[in-house]
Design a protein around this motif. Structure first.
Motif, PDB file in Angstrom:
ATOM      1  N   SER A   1     -75.370  48.934  28.465  1.00 61.82           N
ATOM      2  CA  SER A   1     -74.140  49.114  29.236  1.00 61.82           C
ATOM      3  C   SER A   1     -73.804  47.871  30.042  1.00 61.82           C
ATOM      4  N   VAL A   2     -74.837  47.218  30.580  1.00 67.87           N
ATOM      5  CA  VAL A   2     -74.622  45.977  31.326  1.00 67.87           C
ATOM      6  C   VAL A   2     -74.121  44.887  30.395  1.00 67.87           C
ATOM      7  N   ALA A   3     -74.716  44.811  29.203  1.00 68.32           N
ATOM      8  CA  ALA A   3     -74.303  43.803  28.231  1.00 68.32           C
ATOM      9  C   ALA A   3     -72.837  43.996  27.837  1.00 68.32           C
ATOM     10  N   GLN A   4     -72.412  45.245  27.651  1.00 76.18           N
ATOM     11  CA  GLN A   4     -71.019  45.510  27.306  1.00 76.18           C
ATOM     12  C   GLN A   4     -70.080  45.074  28.423  1.00 76.18           C
ATOM     13  N   SER A   5     -70.438  45.379  29.649  1.00 71.11           N
ATOM     14  CA  SER A   5     -69.594  44.998  30.782  1.00 71.11           C
ATOM     15  C   SER A   5     -69.487  43.486  30.900  1.00 71.11           C
ATOM     16  N   GLN A   6     -70.598  42.803  30.694  1.00 76.36           N
ATOM     17  CA  GLN A   6     -70.592  41.346  30.781  1.00 76.36           C
ATOM     18  C   GLN A   6     -69.765  40.741  29.656  1.00 76.36           C
ATOM     19  N   TYR A   7     -69.880  41.304  28.450  1.00 73.30           N
ATOM     20  CA  TYR A   7     -69.129  40.741  27.336  1.00 73.30           C
ATOM     21  C   TYR A   7     -67.639  41.017  27.494  1.00 73.30           C
ATOM     22  N   LEU A   8     -67.304  42.189  28.001  1.00 80.29           N
ATOM     23  CA  LEU A   8     -65.902  42.494  28.261  1.00 80.29           C
ATOM     24  C   LEU A   8     -65.319  41.514  29.274  1.00 80.29           C
ATOM     25  N   ALA A   9     -66.070  41.178  30.283  1.00 86.60           N
ATOM     26  CA  ALA A   9     -65.600  40.205  31.267  1.00 86.60           C
ATOM     27  C   ALA A   9     -65.373  38.844  30.618  1.00 86.60           C
ATOM     28  N   THR A  10     -66.247  38.480  29.677  1.00 87.47           N
ATOM     29  CA  THR A  10     -66.078  37.217  28.949  1.00 87.47           C
ATOM     30  C   THR A  10     -64.826  37.257  28.089  1.00 87.47           C
ATOM     31  N   LEU A  11     -64.584  38.379  27.426  1.00 85.33           N
ATOM     32  CA  LEU A  11     -63.391  38.521  26.593  1.00 85.33           C
ATOM     33  C   LEU A  11     -62.127  38.369  27.433  1.00 85.33           C
ATOM     34  N   GLU A  12     -62.116  38.998  28.588  1.00 84.00           N
ATOM     35  CA  GLU A  12     -60.936  38.923  29.459  1.00 84.00           C
ATOM     36  C   GLU A  12     -60.709  37.495  29.961  1.00 84.00           C
ATOM     37  N   LYS A  13     -61.797  36.818  30.270  1.00 85.32           N
ATOM     38  CA  LYS A  13     -61.701  35.459  30.816  1.00 85.32           C
ATOM     39  C   LYS A  13     -61.226  34.459  29.770  1.00 85.32           C
ATOM     40  N   THR A  14     -61.595  34.681  28.518  1.00 84.31           N
ATOM     41  CA  THR A  14     -61.314  33.703  27.450  1.00 84.31           C
ATOM     42  C   THR A  14     -60.195  34.142  26.519  1.00 84.31           C
ATOM     43  N   ARG A  15     -59.459  35.170  26.856  1.00 83.05           N
ATOM     44  CA  ARG A  15     -58.537  35.791  25.901  1.00 83.05           C
ATOM     45  C   ARG A  15     -57.435  34.844  25.421  1.00 83.05           C
ATOM     46  N   HIS A  16     -57.077  33.861  26.217  1.00 88.28           N
ATOM     47  CA  HIS A  16     -55.991  32.958  25.832  1.00 88.28           C
ATOM     48  C   HIS A  16     -56.447  31.881  24.840  1.00 88.28           C
ATOM     49  N   ARG A  17     -57.734  31.809  24.575  1.00 87.28           N
ATOM     50  CA  ARG A  17     -58.228  30.815  23.614  1.00 87.28           C
ATOM     51  C   ARG A  17     -58.006  31.249  22.163  1.00 87.28           C
ATOM     52  N   TYR A  18     -57.673  32.532  21.988  1.00 87.37           N
ATOM     53  CA  TYR A  18     -57.605  33.104  20.648  1.00 87.37           C
ATOM     54  C   TYR A  18     -56.212  33.637  20.360  1.00 87.37           C
ATOM     55  N   ASN A  19     -55.853  33.622  19.095  1.00 83.11           N
ATOM     56  CA  ASN A  19     -54.668  34.365  18.685  1.00 83.11           C
ATOM     57  C   ASN A  19     -54.950  35.855  18.828  1.00 83.11           C
ATOM     58  N   GLY A  20     -53.911  36.664  18.697  1.00 79.23           N
ATOM     59  CA  GLY A  20     -54.032  38.087  19.015  1.00 79.23           C
ATOM     60  C   GLY A  20     -55.090  38.809  18.198  1.00 79.23           C
ATOM     61  N   TYR A  21     -55.838  39.683  18.867  1.00 75.78           N
ATOM     62  CA  TYR A  21     -56.882  40.434  18.175  1.00 75.78           C
ATOM     63  C   TYR A  21     -57.174  41.757  18.876  1.00 75.78           C
TER      64      TYR A  21
END
Length: 260
Positions: A99-119
């Motif tokens: 659960s901690v790993a998921q929360s941390q990865y979600l935070a990474t996704l939110e922080k880096t979301r503009h680096r990627y085209n839509g997904y």
């Protein structure tokens, strides 16, 4: 990866069923599913152009799958490959603190979301899955039910998504025994949507029509693989990948099974 369907906690014998198609240009080099030499716990196919993947699992029960958001008017040619998002989640799995790993990865996704085209990224483990959409910066929890995800957000009822969700829901609620070939059959539905129901994503009528079926076959682009992921009540995971030619003909089916 273009479309996937999820039946979560709909059956006692198979708490998790995922059926998915990967749609891609036939010319894009791809390796079939296998355990990666660099990460022996990780089972997935591999995009040999960008070295990522569209869907995979691990021996510890981590799961990830990707669909692109279709928006040709907002494509960054210098964006980072989206396939690394699946691979990164699967490479760093651990038995503890999921659960901690998921929360941390979600935070990474939110922080880096503009680096990627839509997904859309489905990620988590066999007991806890969520979908993150970087265009809306939204997260959807996969609760008990049947879900479909294509090239818009998970709340958008494209005809082929609705068709697949209905078919899978009817199947898992009415059949006494789950048969892999029946699930593959759902992924082979190739009927096109009525013109009045076609989405307008900016690719023009001909492509909207061609892309409106669950299984896609055109001159240069189509369904390359169909993948089934099933987890039974004993936490045995079965993975089957069926590869198709540019004519839509089944070529090879690979099967793997292991206990989580």
């Amino acid at each position: 990866m273009c479309i996937l369907f999820i039946a979560n906690n709909m059956r006692d014998d198979y708490p998790l069923i995922i059926a998915a198609n990967r749609d891609e240009f036939y010319a894009r080099p791809t390796a079939p599913s296998s355990f990666w030499k660099s990460h022996p716990h990780l089972l997935a196919g591999q995009d040999l152009e960008a070295n990522g993947t569209w869907m995979g699992v691990t021996r510890n029960g981590y799961v990830a799958a990707l669909t692109n958001v279709r928006d040709p008017h907002n494509i960054n040619k210098n964006a980072v490959s989206r396939g690394e998002l699946v691979a990164n989640w699967l490479k760093h799995d651990s038995v503890e603190m999921k659960s901690v790993a998921q929360s941390q990865y979600l935070a990474t996704l939110e922080k880096t979301r503009h680096r990627y085209n839509g997904y859309n990224l489905l990620f988590g483990d066999i007991n806890s899955l969520k979908v993150y959409n970087n265009v809306n910066n939204s997260t959807h929890i996969i609760d008990t039910g049947v879900y479909g995800l294509s090239n818009a957000d998970i709340a958008t009822p494209w005809p082929k998504v609705t068709q697949g969700v209905t078919a899978l829901n009817n199947y898992v609620t009415k059949q006494n025994i789950i048969n892999d070939e029946d699930l593959f059959d759902i992924l082979r539905y190739d009927n096109k949507a009525d013109d009045a129901l076609l989405p307008d994503t900016g690719v023009g009528y001909e492509w909207e029509k061609a892309l409106s079926s669950i299984f896609i076959q055109s001159e240069k682009y189509g369904t390359r693989t169909s993948t089934l992921l099933l987890v039974d009540k004993n936490n045995t995971l079965t993975w089957k990948e069926r590869r198709f030619s540019d004519k839509g003909e089944a070529q090879e089916t690979r099967a793997f099974s292991f206990s989580i």
